[in-house]
Structures are given as C-alpha cells and as structure tokens.
Design a protein around this motif. Structure first.
Motif, PDB file in Angstrom:
ATOM      1  N   ASP A  18     -94.324  15.496  39.584  1.00  0.00           N
ATOM      2  CA  ASP A  18     -93.386  14.280  39.163  1.00  0.00           C
ATOM      3  C   ASP A  18     -92.832  14.639  37.696  1.00  0.00           C
ATOM      4  OD1 ASP A  18     -92.574  11.759  38.208  1.00  0.00           O
ATOM      5  OD2 ASP A  18     -93.146  11.197  40.194  1.00  0.00           O
ATOM      6  N   PRO A  19     -91.543  14.451  37.676  1.00  0.00           N
ATOM      7  CA  PRO A  19     -90.825  14.610  36.170  1.00  0.00           C
ATOM      8  C   PRO A  19     -91.516  13.657  35.100  1.00  0.00           C
ATOM      9  CG  PRO A  19     -89.320  14.053  38.008  1.00  0.00           C
ATOM     10  CD  PRO A  19     -90.686  13.952  38.560  1.00  0.00           C
ATOM     11  N   ALA A  20     -92.127  12.501  35.645  1.00  0.00           N
ATOM     12  CA  ALA A  20     -93.040  11.601  34.535  1.00  0.00           C
ATOM     13  C   ALA A  20     -94.304  12.545  34.053  1.00  0.00           C
ATOM     14  CB  ALA A  20     -93.370  10.341  35.347  1.00  0.00           C
ATOM     15  N   LEU A  21     -94.825  13.141  34.990  1.00  0.00           N
ATOM     16  CA  LEU A  21     -96.119  14.050  34.609  1.00  0.00           C
ATOM     17  C   LEU A  21     -95.550  15.013  33.616  1.00  0.00           C
ATOM     18  CD1 LEU A  21     -98.234  14.419  37.822  1.00  0.00           C
ATOM     19  CD2 LEU A  21     -98.460  12.994  35.930  1.00  0.00           C
ATOM     20  N   LEU A  22     -94.503  15.568  33.825  1.00  0.00           N
ATOM     21  CA  LEU A  22     -93.999  16.711  32.858  1.00  0.00           C
ATOM     22  C   LEU A  22     -93.696  16.063  31.558  1.00  0.00           C
ATOM     23  CD1 LEU A  22     -91.862  18.708  35.228  1.00  0.00           C
ATOM     24  CD2 LEU A  22     -94.100  19.096  34.514  1.00  0.00           C
ATOM     25  N   ARG A  23     -93.112  14.976  31.478  1.00  0.00           N
ATOM     26  CA  ARG A  23     -92.623  14.090  30.143  1.00  0.00           C
ATOM     27  C   ARG A  23     -93.973  13.773  29.530  1.00  0.00           C
ATOM     28  NH1 ARG A  23     -89.372  11.507  33.622  1.00  0.00           N
ATOM     29  NH2 ARG A  23     -90.113   9.419  33.576  1.00  0.00           N
ATOM     30  N   ALA A  24     -95.044  13.254  30.208  1.00  0.00           N
ATOM     31  CA  ALA A  24     -96.197  12.804  29.555  1.00  0.00           C
ATOM     32  C   ALA A  24     -96.950  14.079  29.057  1.00  0.00           C
ATOM     33  CB  ALA A  24     -97.128  12.161  30.542  1.00  0.00           C
ATOM     34  N   GLN A  25     -96.845  15.209  29.756  1.00  0.00           N
ATOM     35  CA  GLN A  25     -97.509  16.481  29.272  1.00  0.00           C
ATOM     36  C   GLN A  25     -96.993  16.747  28.142  1.00  0.00           C
ATOM     37  OE1 GLN A  25     -99.978  18.359  30.320  1.00  0.00           O
ATOM     38  NE2 GLN A  25     -99.628  19.507  28.920  1.00  0.00           N
ATOM     39  N   GLN A  26     -95.439  16.923  27.836  1.00  0.00           N
ATOM     40  CA  GLN A  26     -94.882  17.114  26.840  1.00  0.00           C
ATOM     41  C   GLN A  26     -95.061  16.347  25.534  1.00  0.00           C
ATOM     42  OE1 GLN A  26     -90.843  16.865  28.222  1.00  0.00           O
ATOM     43  NE2 GLN A  26     -90.949  19.105  29.104  1.00  0.00           N
ATOM     44  N   ALA A  27     -95.061  15.095  25.830  1.00  0.00           N
ATOM     45  CA  ALA A  27     -95.567  13.887  24.866  1.00  0.00           C
ATOM     46  C   ALA A  27     -96.982  14.127  24.329  1.00  0.00           C
ATOM     47  CB  ALA A  27     -95.349  12.654  25.625  1.00  0.00           C
ATOM     48  N   VAL A  28     -98.024  14.442  25.336  1.00  0.00           N
ATOM     49  CA  VAL A  28     -99.233  14.899  24.586  1.00  0.00           C
ATOM     50  C   VAL A  28     -99.147  16.237  23.897  1.00  0.00           C
ATOM     51  CG1 VAL A  28    -101.617  15.515  25.345  1.00  0.00           C
ATOM     52  CG2 VAL A  28    -100.412  13.726  26.456  1.00  0.00           C
ATOM     53  N   GLU A  29     -98.546  17.057  24.224  1.00  0.00           N
ATOM     54  CA  GLU A  29     -98.366  18.247  23.494  1.00  0.00           C
ATOM     55  C   GLU A  29     -97.699  18.058  22.157  1.00  0.00           C
ATOM     56  OE1 GLU A  29     -96.272  20.846  25.787  1.00  0.00           O
ATOM     57  OE2 GLU A  29     -97.960  21.338  27.052  1.00  0.00           O
ATOM     58  N   ARG A  30     -96.942  17.234  22.035  1.00  0.00           N
ATOM     59  CA  ARG A  30     -96.353  16.612  20.565  1.00  0.00           C
ATOM     60  C   ARG A  30     -97.193  15.607  19.899  1.00  0.00           C
ATOM     61  NH1 ARG A  30     -90.791  16.476  23.540  1.00  0.00           N
ATOM     62  NH2 ARG A  30     -91.661  14.390  23.820  1.00  0.00           N
ATOM     63  N   GLN A  31     -98.258  15.095  20.526  1.00  0.00           N
ATOM     64  CA  GLN A  31     -99.225  13.938  20.216  1.00  0.00           C
ATOM     65  C   GLN A  31     -98.317  12.775  19.666  1.00  0.00           C
ATOM     66  OE1 GLN A  31    -101.387  15.202  16.732  1.00  0.00           O
ATOM     67  NE2 GLN A  31    -102.243  17.047  17.606  1.00  0.00           N
ATOM     68  N   ARG A  32     -97.624  12.506  20.933  1.00  0.00           N
ATOM     69  CA  ARG A  32     -96.937  11.253  21.016  1.00  0.00           C
ATOM     70  C   ARG A  32     -97.682  10.633  22.299  1.00  0.00           C
ATOM     71  NH1 ARG A  32     -91.636  10.932  18.438  1.00  0.00           N
ATOM     72  NH2 ARG A  32     -91.336   9.469  20.062  1.00  0.00           N
ATOM     73  N   PHE A  33     -98.796   9.970  21.977  1.00  0.00           N
ATOM     74  CA  PHE A  33     -99.734   9.581  23.126  1.00  0.00           C
ATOM     75  C   PHE A  33     -99.065   8.192  23.690  1.00  0.00           C
ATOM     76  CE2 PHE A  33    -102.664  11.934  20.229  1.00  0.00           C
ATOM     77  CZ  PHE A  33    -102.964  12.966  21.108  1.00  0.00           C
ATOM     78  N   ALA A  34     -98.384   7.384  22.988  1.00  0.00           N
ATOM     79  CA  ALA A  34     -97.760   6.124  23.301  1.00  0.00           C
ATOM     80  C   ALA A  34     -96.761   6.566  24.319  1.00  0.00           C
ATOM     81  CB  ALA A  34     -97.201   5.244  22.218  1.00  0.00           C
ATOM     82  N   ASP A  35     -95.983   7.618  23.932  1.00  0.00           N
ATOM     83  CA  ASP A  35     -94.917   7.956  24.964  1.00  0.00           C
ATOM     84  C   ASP A  35     -95.474   8.536  26.274  1.00  0.00           C
ATOM     85  OD1 ASP A  35     -92.929   7.362  23.217  1.00  0.00           O
ATOM     86  OD2 ASP A  35     -92.510   9.383  22.442  1.00  0.00           O
ATOM     87  N   ALA A  36     -96.738   9.309  25.995  1.00  0.00           N
ATOM     88  CA  ALA A  36     -97.451   9.818  27.328  1.00  0.00           C
ATOM     89  C   ALA A  36     -97.897   8.500  28.178  1.00  0.00           C
ATOM     90  CB  ALA A  36     -98.548  10.663  26.953  1.00  0.00           C
ATOM     91  N   ILE A  37     -98.353   7.391  27.531  1.00  0.00           N
ATOM     92  CA  ILE A  37     -98.856   6.396  28.375  1.00  0.00           C
ATOM     93  C   ILE A  37     -97.743   5.736  29.177  1.00  0.00           C
ATOM     94  CG2 ILE A  37     -99.833   4.097  28.028  1.00  0.00           C
ATOM     95  CD1 ILE A  37    -101.698   5.384  25.696  1.00  0.00           C
ATOM     96  N   ARG A  38     -96.597   5.518  28.284  1.00  0.00           N
ATOM     97  CA  ARG A  38     -95.349   5.021  29.048  1.00  0.00           C
ATOM     98  C   ARG A  38     -94.927   5.755  30.025  1.00  0.00           C
ATOM     99  NH1 ARG A  38     -94.314   3.356  23.833  1.00  0.00           N
ATOM    100  NH2 ARG A  38     -93.035   5.297  23.236  1.00  0.00           N
ATOM    101  N   ALA A  39     -94.986   6.977  30.273  1.00  0.00           N
ATOM    102  CA  ALA A  39     -94.784   7.929  31.356  1.00  0.00           C
ATOM    103  C   ALA A  39     -95.409   7.843  32.499  1.00  0.00           C
ATOM    104  CB  ALA A  39     -94.416   9.371  30.759  1.00  0.00           C
ATOM    105  N   LEU A  40     -96.918   7.718  32.101  1.00  0.00           N
ATOM    106  CA  LEU A  40     -97.974   7.760  33.211  1.00  0.00           C
ATOM    107  C   LEU A  40     -97.824   6.325  33.969  1.00  0.00           C
ATOM    108  CD1 LEU A  40    -100.579   9.734  31.337  1.00  0.00           C
ATOM    109  CD2 LEU A  40     -99.262  10.618  33.531  1.00  0.00           C
TER     110      LEU A  40
END
Length: 178
Positions: A18-40
């Motif tokens: 799912d594109p949301a999973l990919l966005r979350a993965q990228q957010a985690v890699e950039r240490q943008r955990f709030a963005d990862a949570i919003r995507a998931l």
C-alpha cells in the motif's frame, strides 16, 4: 524499524504494498515518526495487521510521545489476527502494567495463547509464573512443561530451569511430565 517489519505482512495482504506503507517507511527512515503514525492509522483502522503491529511499536517509542495505552490497543488488535508476537506483547503489558493495570491472570492467558501459537519467549515467562504462582496456581509440573517447551525452541535459560525443576521434583518424590 517498526514499519520495515510490516512490509512482509503487507505483501501477504496484497500483491503490491500500500502507498501508505511506503510513506510510513520513508517517514521512519527520516525519523519523522508522527508522519509515519498518520500514514499508518487509516490502514490500521481498516484492519491491516502490519500497520497495527507497526503502530503498536511506534507508540512505544519516546518520539514523538510514548503512549503505552495506544500501543496496547494496537497490539491487541494485531493479536486478534493470531500474531504470537502481538499476544506476547499484550501479555507483557498486563504483566508489567504498561498501558494497563497489572493483571497477572490476564498476562498468563495471553502468554498461554502466544506460547500455543509458537512464541519463543512466552513459554519461559509462563513457566516462571507457574513456578512462582503469579496469576496462576503454583504448579511446578506445569512450570516444568512450559520451560521444556521454551527449551525445545532453543532457550538455554529455560533448559536450565527445567533441569533444576526435574531435580527438585525427583527429590520430592514427584515425577516430571514426559
């Protein structure tokens, strides 16, 4: 990290992540955990196991803000899919009082379910609970049986506890289960 673990689950749920999973993965890699949570969140709310498990792990982190109650919520939702790791995490939450009051009986039940589903750590913890009578009746034979299950999964400490209980049961004139 947490989101990386869910990509394998995402593949099991769909041919293409799912594109949301990919966005979350990228957010985690950039240490943008709030963005990862919003995507998931939307995926997890729709019942996506990998997103639920990843959210549970993210809410355990102190960044952006640790929320053990929400972590437990998502572990419980992932456990409903039959995940032994999620069941073990729910058991630990009840055992340690993380996001919920300490409830040894509930912890034992979650560890039992996780152990029955193949968890590697839950059988050892449940063996300890039976050995000490924490949330379950004190029962050295059941403790020994759970230690044996953990030992067969490669847990060296469990094998040592099993062997010690074998000696103790033998000294007391009791027999260990086969």
């Amino acid at each position: 990290m947490a989101v990386i673990a869910c990509q394998g689950e995402a593949r099991a749920q769909a041919d293409r992540p799912d594109p949301a999973l990919l966005r979350a993965q990228q957010a985690v890699e950039r240490q943008r955990f709030a963005d990862a949570i919003r995507a998931l969140l939307p995926l997890a709310e729709r019942g996506h196991f990998g997103a639920q498990l990843s959210l549970a792990k993210l809410f355990e982190l102190p960044i952006p803000q640790r929320d053990l109650t929400r972590s437990l919520h998502w572990y419980a939702r992932a456990a409903a899919h039959g995940s032994p790791d999620a069941m073990e995490a729910v058991g630990l939450a009840h055992y340690l009082g993380r996001g919920t009051p300490v409830d040894m009986a509930a912890a034992a039940e979650w560890f039992r379910q996780a152990g029955d589903r193949g968890s590697e750590a839950a059988p050892y913890i449940l063996g300890t609970m039976y050995e000490k009578g924490e949330g379950v009746p004190l029962d050295l034979r059941l403790a020994r049986a759970w230690y044996d299950r953990a030992a067969r999964l490669g847990d060296v400490a469990a094998a040592a506890r099993r062997d010690a209980l074998d000696r103790q049961l033998d000294q007391e004139g009791l027999t260990a289960p086969p």
